[in-house]
Write a protein that holds these residues in place. Structure first.
Motif, mmCIF file in Angstrom:
data_model
loop_
_atom_site.group_PDB
_atom_site.id
_atom_site.type_symbol
_atom_site.label_atom_id
_atom_site.label_comp_id
_atom_site.label_asym_id
_atom_site.label_seq_id
_atom_site.Cartn_x
_atom_site.Cartn_y
_atom_site.Cartn_z
ATOM 1 N N PHE A 5 -29.684 -35.892 19.548
ATOM 2 C CA PHE A 5 -31.183 -35.259 18.080
ATOM 3 C C PHE A 5 -32.366 -35.963 18.440
ATOM 4 O O PHE A 5 -33.523 -35.687 17.988
ATOM 5 N N ALA A 6 -32.509 -36.183 19.780
ATOM 6 C CA ALA A 6 -33.978 -36.094 20.266
ATOM 7 C C ALA A 6 -33.710 -35.433 22.354
ATOM 8 O O ALA A 6 -32.676 -35.465 22.461
ATOM 9 N N THR A 7 -35.073 -35.145 22.610
ATOM 10 C CA THR A 7 -35.056 -34.969 24.080
ATOM 11 C C THR A 7 -35.534 -35.410 25.028
ATOM 12 O O THR A 7 -35.315 -34.670 26.250
ATOM 13 N N HIS A 8 -35.446 -36.728 24.424
ATOM 14 C CA HIS A 8 -36.179 -37.341 25.660
ATOM 15 C C HIS A 8 -35.046 -38.705 25.667
ATOM 16 O O HIS A 8 -34.056 -38.507 24.870
ATOM 17 N N ASP A 9 -34.767 -38.224 27.431
ATOM 18 C CA ASP A 9 -33.467 -39.716 27.468
ATOM 19 C C ASP A 9 -32.731 -38.616 27.538
ATOM 20 O O ASP A 9 -31.505 -39.645 27.224
ATOM 21 N N LEU A 10 -32.050 -37.585 27.630
ATOM 22 C CA LEU A 10 -31.354 -36.482 28.040
ATOM 23 C C LEU A 10 -30.449 -37.559 29.671
ATOM 24 O O LEU A 10 -31.084 -37.149 30.590
ATOM 25 N N PRO A 11 -29.288 -37.290 29.334
ATOM 26 C CA PRO A 11 -28.804 -37.071 30.814
ATOM 27 C C PRO A 11 -28.907 -35.729 31.389
ATOM 28 O O PRO A 11 -29.592 -35.147 31.002
ATOM 29 N N ILE A 85 -17.298 -26.808 22.914
ATOM 30 C CA ILE A 85 -18.586 -26.919 23.573
ATOM 31 C C ILE A 85 -18.587 -28.312 23.687
ATOM 32 O O ILE A 85 -18.136 -29.191 23.503
ATOM 33 N N ASP A 86 -19.524 -29.080 24.897
ATOM 34 C CA ASP A 86 -19.468 -29.947 25.659
ATOM 35 C C ASP A 86 -20.682 -31.001 24.798
ATOM 36 O O ASP A 86 -20.435 -32.488 24.752
ATOM 37 N N HIS A 87 -21.692 -30.443 24.398
ATOM 38 C CA HIS A 87 -23.100 -30.796 23.610
ATOM 39 C C HIS A 87 -23.586 -29.728 22.627
ATOM 40 O O HIS A 87 -23.751 -29.600 22.883
ATOM 41 N N ILE A 88 -24.278 -30.667 21.983
ATOM 42 C CA ILE A 88 -25.195 -30.549 21.261
ATOM 43 C C ILE A 88 -26.175 -30.955 20.970
ATOM 44 O O ILE A 88 -25.957 -32.383 20.789
ATOM 45 N N ILE A 89 -26.977 -30.417 21.531
ATOM 46 C CA ILE A 89 -28.310 -30.750 20.685
ATOM 47 C C ILE A 89 -28.958 -30.186 19.764
ATOM 48 O O ILE A 89 -29.642 -29.138 19.753
ATOM 49 N N VAL A 90 -29.793 -31.235 18.792
ATOM 50 C CA VAL A 90 -30.300 -30.888 17.619
ATOM 51 C C VAL A 90 -31.665 -31.141 17.311
ATOM 52 O O VAL A 90 -31.556 -32.309 18.050
ATOM 53 N N ILE A 91 -32.242 -30.077 18.279
ATOM 54 C CA ILE A 91 -33.840 -30.248 17.809
ATOM 55 C C ILE A 91 -34.738 -30.528 16.954
ATOM 56 O O ILE A 91 -34.383 -29.524 15.899
ATOM 57 N N PRO A 92 -35.561 -31.222 16.444
ATOM 58 C CA PRO A 92 -36.056 -31.014 15.289
ATOM 59 C C PRO A 92 -36.901 -29.916 14.736
ATOM 60 O O PRO A 92 -38.232 -30.005 15.953
ATOM 61 N N PHE A 93 -37.024 -29.476 14.092
ATOM 62 C CA PHE A 93 -38.060 -28.438 13.744
ATOM 63 C C PHE A 93 -39.375 -28.597 13.030
ATOM 64 O O PHE A 93 -39.105 -29.053 11.738
ATOM 65 N N SER A 94 -40.508 -28.042 13.600
ATOM 66 C CA SER A 94 -41.354 -28.457 12.996
ATOM 67 C C SER A 94 -42.338 -27.198 12.388
ATOM 68 O O SER A 94 -42.090 -26.909 13.603
ATOM 69 N N ARG A 95 -43.490 -28.247 11.688
ATOM 70 C CA ARG A 95 -44.573 -26.367 11.914
ATOM 71 C C ARG A 95 -45.213 -26.270 13.266
ATOM 72 O O ARG A 95 -45.299 -25.560 14.130
ATOM 73 N N ASP A 96 -45.528 -27.680 14.153
ATOM 74 C CA ASP A 96 -46.232 -27.378 15.550
ATOM 75 C C ASP A 96 -44.743 -27.337 16.782
ATOM 76 O O ASP A 96 -45.695 -26.158 17.526
ATOM 77 N N PHE A 97 -44.025 -27.394 16.089
ATOM 78 C CA PHE A 97 -43.167 -26.579 17.301
ATOM 79 C C PHE A 97 -42.477 -25.524 16.984
ATOM 80 O O PHE A 97 -43.016 -23.982 17.781
ATOM 81 N N SER A 98 -42.555 -24.592 15.863
ATOM 82 C CA SER A 98 -43.165 -23.349 15.388
ATOM 83 C C SER A 98 -43.818 -22.444 15.919
ATOM 84 O O SER A 98 -44.228 -21.142 16.181
ATOM 85 N N MET A 99 -45.102 -23.353 16.358
ATOM 86 C CA MET A 99 -46.372 -22.487 16.582
ATOM 87 C C MET A 99 -46.797 -22.260 18.201
ATOM 88 O O MET A 99 -47.644 -21.851 19.039
ATOM 89 N N MET A 100 -44.951 -22.668 18.948
ATOM 90 C CA MET A 100 -45.272 -22.916 20.409
ATOM 91 C C MET A 100 -45.438 -21.923 20.700
ATOM 92 O O MET A 100 -44.135 -20.841 20.588
#
Length: 307
Positions: A5-11, A85-100
């Motif tokens: 549920f986060a992208t930091h510390d992924l294997p 599927i082997d892995h699901i990664i749920v990305i927190p979607f925010s206004r800042d992410f949408s502006m990338m």
């Protein structure tokens, strides 16, 4: 299978093969994409990874419009997992992410975070601010070592399916069409809440329902043949979605189900309702006796449908 549920510390994934999208409903078009990802990962000795978003991007970008989604996050993940599927990664979607920007999305988000071996997307996949990025952006910006594969339009259109088409069919009472596109019956979980108990006065007690997932799509107004799962048993049911014009003029849409051959106190308990067929539109009758007579006809028809 694992979920992040986060992208930091992924294997450090082995030859990661990625796909990205909302995957609402995990319909047959989605399943084609996921199969390509799983098969490709196996062929390169890699791991298949699906990136999805929570909340749904439309909830952030168009906050004033109802979502009407085909599945909750939990149900979506369960269906994705069932596809292998082997892995699901749920990305927190925010206004800042949408502006990338599309460029930052490709390099800072996709490449630097996941170091993909292969990226597989549908033919109409867009990303970044104002959906400005597409497959050409990916191919131009990613290192040549990263293979970018687009699922051809004709392969997706063989299923002739999209989440938008499915939502439209459900709202129009075209339950059979929606079932074909989803590859399964449409349904949702709901909790039984207190109503005005008019149904029991005419011999057809109903359970008033409140969907447990607030953003789920509720079918259009009408009478439906449904299957109702309560605990470990499945029952036949008559579902009414409407404003109950015979008994009130408050103009509030309610969800009520009469569970056939069932007589238990289930207030506060959860049910799962599957929509099998649309029976008729909502009508205003002269009184409770005429309403009761019409429900009796509905019961005969619905029992026949569900037999």
């Amino acid at each position: 299978m694992s979920v992040f549920f986060a992208t930091h510390d992924l294997p450090a994934f082995r030859n990661p093969v990625l796909t990205i999208g909302s995957f609402d409903g995990v319909h047959e078009g989605h399943q084609k994409i996921i199969k390509h990802v799983v098969d490709r990962a196996k062929s390169v000795g890699g791991e298949s990874i699906l990136l999805t978003f929570e909340p749904h991007p439309r909830k952030i970008i168009q906050p004033d419009q109802p979502l009407g989604l085909l599945s909750s996050l939990e149900e979506k993940m369960a269906r994705i997992t069932a596809e292998g599927i082997d892995h699901i990664i749920v990305i927190p979607f925010s206004r800042d992410f949408s502006m990338m920007s599309a460029e930052d999305y490709v390099i800072d988000f996709l490449y630097n975070t996941f170091k993909p071996y292969t990226i597989i997307i549908g033919y109409d996949h867009h990303f970044g601010h104002n959906r400005s990025g597409n497959i050409h952006t990916l191919k131009e910006m990613l290192p040549a070592s990263v293979q970018v594969i687009e699922i051809a339009e004709h392969l997706i259109h063989e299923a002739d399916v999209s989440s938008t088409k499915i939502r439209k069919a459900i709202m129009q009472g075209q339950i059979t069409t929606a079932t074909e596109m989803l590859g399964r019956t449409y349904g949702f979980e709901a909790v039984v809440v207190h109503g005005n108990k008019i149904g029991r006065t005419i011999g057809y007690p109903t359970a008033n329902l409140q969907p447990t997932y607030g953003d789920i799509l509720v079918p259009g107004i009408g009478i439906y043949a449904v299957k109702v799962q309560h605990k470990d048993r499945v029952y036949k049911g008559m579902m009414s979605i409407g404003k109950r014009p015979t008994v009130t003029d408050d103009n509030i849409v309610t969800l009520e189900v009469n569970i056939l051959d069932f007589n238990e106190d289930i207030y506060g308990e959860k049910l799962y309702v599957e929509f099998i067929a649309y029976v008729r539109g909502e009508e205003k009758f002269s009184g409770l006796e005429e309403l009761k007579a019409r429900i009796a006809q509905d019961e005969l028809e619905i029992r026949a449908i569900l037999s």
